[in-house]
Design a protein around this motif. Structure first.
Motif, PDB file in Angstrom:
ATOM      1  N   CYS A 111      -3.121   7.287   7.271  1.00  0.00           N
ATOM      2  CA  CYS A 111      -3.145   8.605   7.895  1.00  0.00           C
ATOM      3  C   CYS A 111      -3.977   9.551   7.030  1.00  0.00           C
ATOM      4  N   PRO A 112      -4.920  10.280   7.617  1.00  0.00           N
ATOM      5  CA  PRO A 112      -5.734  11.205   6.816  1.00  0.00           C
ATOM      6  C   PRO A 112      -4.925  12.375   6.256  1.00  0.00           C
ATOM      7  N   ASP A 113      -3.744  12.632   6.786  1.00  0.00           N
ATOM      8  CA  ASP A 113      -2.924  13.737   6.296  1.00  0.00           C
ATOM      9  C   ASP A 113      -1.960  13.275   5.205  1.00  0.00           C
ATOM     10  N   CYS A 114      -1.022  12.416   5.557  1.00  0.00           N
ATOM     11  CA  CYS A 114       0.022  12.037   4.600  1.00  0.00           C
ATOM     12  C   CYS A 114      -0.308  10.767   3.823  1.00  0.00           C
ATOM     13  N   GLN A 115      -1.378  10.095   4.191  1.00  0.00           N
ATOM     14  CA  GLN A 115      -1.858   8.881   3.519  1.00  0.00           C
ATOM     15  C   GLN A 115      -0.983   7.650   3.758  1.00  0.00           C
ATOM     16  N   TRP A 156       2.685   3.876  -2.803  1.00  0.00           N
ATOM     17  CA  TRP A 156       2.183   5.218  -3.121  1.00  0.00           C
ATOM     18  C   TRP A 156       2.274   6.007  -1.829  1.00  0.00           C
ATOM     19  N   SER A 157       2.878   7.180  -1.880  1.00  0.00           N
ATOM     20  CA  SER A 157       3.015   7.952  -0.648  1.00  0.00           C
ATOM     21  C   SER A 157       3.164   9.439  -0.943  1.00  0.00           C
ATOM     22  N   ILE A 158       3.129  10.208   0.127  1.00  0.00           N
ATOM     23  CA  ILE A 158       3.392  11.638   0.081  1.00  0.00           C
ATOM     24  C   ILE A 158       4.590  11.870   1.012  1.00  0.00           C
ATOM     25  N   PRO A 159       5.800  11.883   0.449  1.00  0.00           N
ATOM     26  CA  PRO A 159       6.986  12.029   1.311  1.00  0.00           C
ATOM     27  C   PRO A 159       6.971  13.339   2.086  1.00  0.00           C
ATOM     28  N   ASN A 160       7.532  13.283   3.292  1.00  0.00           N
ATOM     29  CA  ASN A 160       7.567  14.460   4.155  1.00  0.00           C
ATOM     30  C   ASN A 160       8.374  15.605   3.559  1.00  0.00           C
ATOM     31  N   ASP A 161       9.462  15.271   2.873  1.00  0.00           N
ATOM     32  CA  ASP A 161      10.338  16.340   2.399  1.00  0.00           C
ATOM     33  C   ASP A 161       9.739  17.132   1.238  1.00  0.00           C
ATOM     34  N   ILE A 165       0.838  -1.200   0.000  1.00  0.00           N
ATOM     35  CA  ILE A 165       0.000   0.000   0.000  1.00  0.00           C
ATOM     36  C   ILE A 165       0.873   1.249   0.000  1.00  0.00           C
ATOM     37  N   ASN A 166       1.983   1.205   0.726  1.00  0.00           N
ATOM     38  CA  ASN A 166       2.858   2.369   0.832  1.00  0.00           C
ATOM     39  C   ASN A 166       3.783   2.563  -0.365  1.00  0.00           C
ATOM     40  N   GLU A 188       4.762  15.916  -2.116  1.00  0.00           N
ATOM     41  CA  GLU A 188       4.151  15.647  -3.411  1.00  0.00           C
ATOM     42  C   GLU A 188       3.971  14.140  -3.564  1.00  0.00           C
ATOM     43  N   LYS A 189       2.850  13.754  -4.128  1.00  0.00           N
ATOM     44  CA  LYS A 189       2.523  12.337  -4.296  1.00  0.00           C
ATOM     45  C   LYS A 189       3.580  11.640  -5.146  1.00  0.00           C
ATOM     46  N   THR A 190       4.000  10.455  -4.687  1.00  0.00           N
ATOM     47  CA  THR A 190       4.935   9.634  -5.448  1.00  0.00           C
ATOM     48  C   THR A 190       4.362   8.234  -5.580  1.00  0.00           C
TER      49      THR A 190
END
Length: 189
Positions: free
Chosen positions: A138-142, A22-27, A19-20, A30-32
């Motif tokens: 996570c509802p924020d970073c997914q 696909w993510s939105i990296p902290n740095d 599942i991960n 932006e969706k990757t």
């Protein structure tokens, strides 16, 4: 993103890692999407999923649909029920008996020799054992995480940054809500 004890038990961890992809990296925030590269290159796939090979039935489009449906189910989306049932049907699941420590245990297996079949069987076993309800996003970073709290009420991937590059999604959400309440109070008075 650091795990902060977010790993899932047993084989459910493979589902969480899938599942991960696909993510939105902290740095960058932006969706990757790492799945296309994983599907394209065997060596990269083996590095991420060393014990699960891909078959011809594991086309990129199918993997993307499965991941999207699993992500939706982790978010508690009620419409994901039909999608999961379709995956269970397509993976030709069956119940098997395993003797572990002198006791019989039922396990769900897929007769489809593919990564998709393997993942779907893990999800079915996790639903049957009650572990699935603790795999959340996570509802924020997914980010998908496993909720190890006693009451199963964790909502965010983390409440603390966990390092210089970390993101405290829970803290950010609570501060945002607090500021909204304070702004509303200021408008009322």
């Amino acid at each position: 993103m650091p795990d902060h004890n977010q790993t899932a038990p047993g084989e459910l961890e493979v589902v969480r890692r899938f599942i991960n992809t696909w993510s939105i990296p902290n740095d960058t925030r932006e969706k990757t999407d790492a799945l296309p590269e994983l599907a394209r290159t065997r060596e990269v796939w083996r590095k991420e999923f060393p014990h699960q090979s891909r078959s011809r039935n594991d086309a990129l489009g199918r993997l993307l649909r499965l991941r999207a449906d699993l992500r939706s189910a982790c978010q508690g989306d009620s419409s994901s029920e039909d999608a999961l049932n379709k995956w269970f049907d397509s993976a030709a699941l069956s119940v098997k008996t395993r003797w572990i420590g002198g006791a019989a245990k039922l396990t769900i297996e897929s007769s489809e020799a593919s990564f998709v079949g393997y993942i779907v069987a893990i999800v079915a076993n996790a639903i049957a054992s009650g572990e699935w309800a603790r795999l959340k996003t996570c509802p924020d970073c997914q980010w998908a995480f496993y909720d190890h709290t006693r009451n199963g009420g964790k909502r965010w991937c983390g409440m603390t940054k966990g390092g210089p590059d970390g993101r405290a999604c829970g803290t950010i959400a609570k501060v945002t809500a607090y500021r909204a309440r304070e702004a509303m109070k200021a408008r009322v008075t």
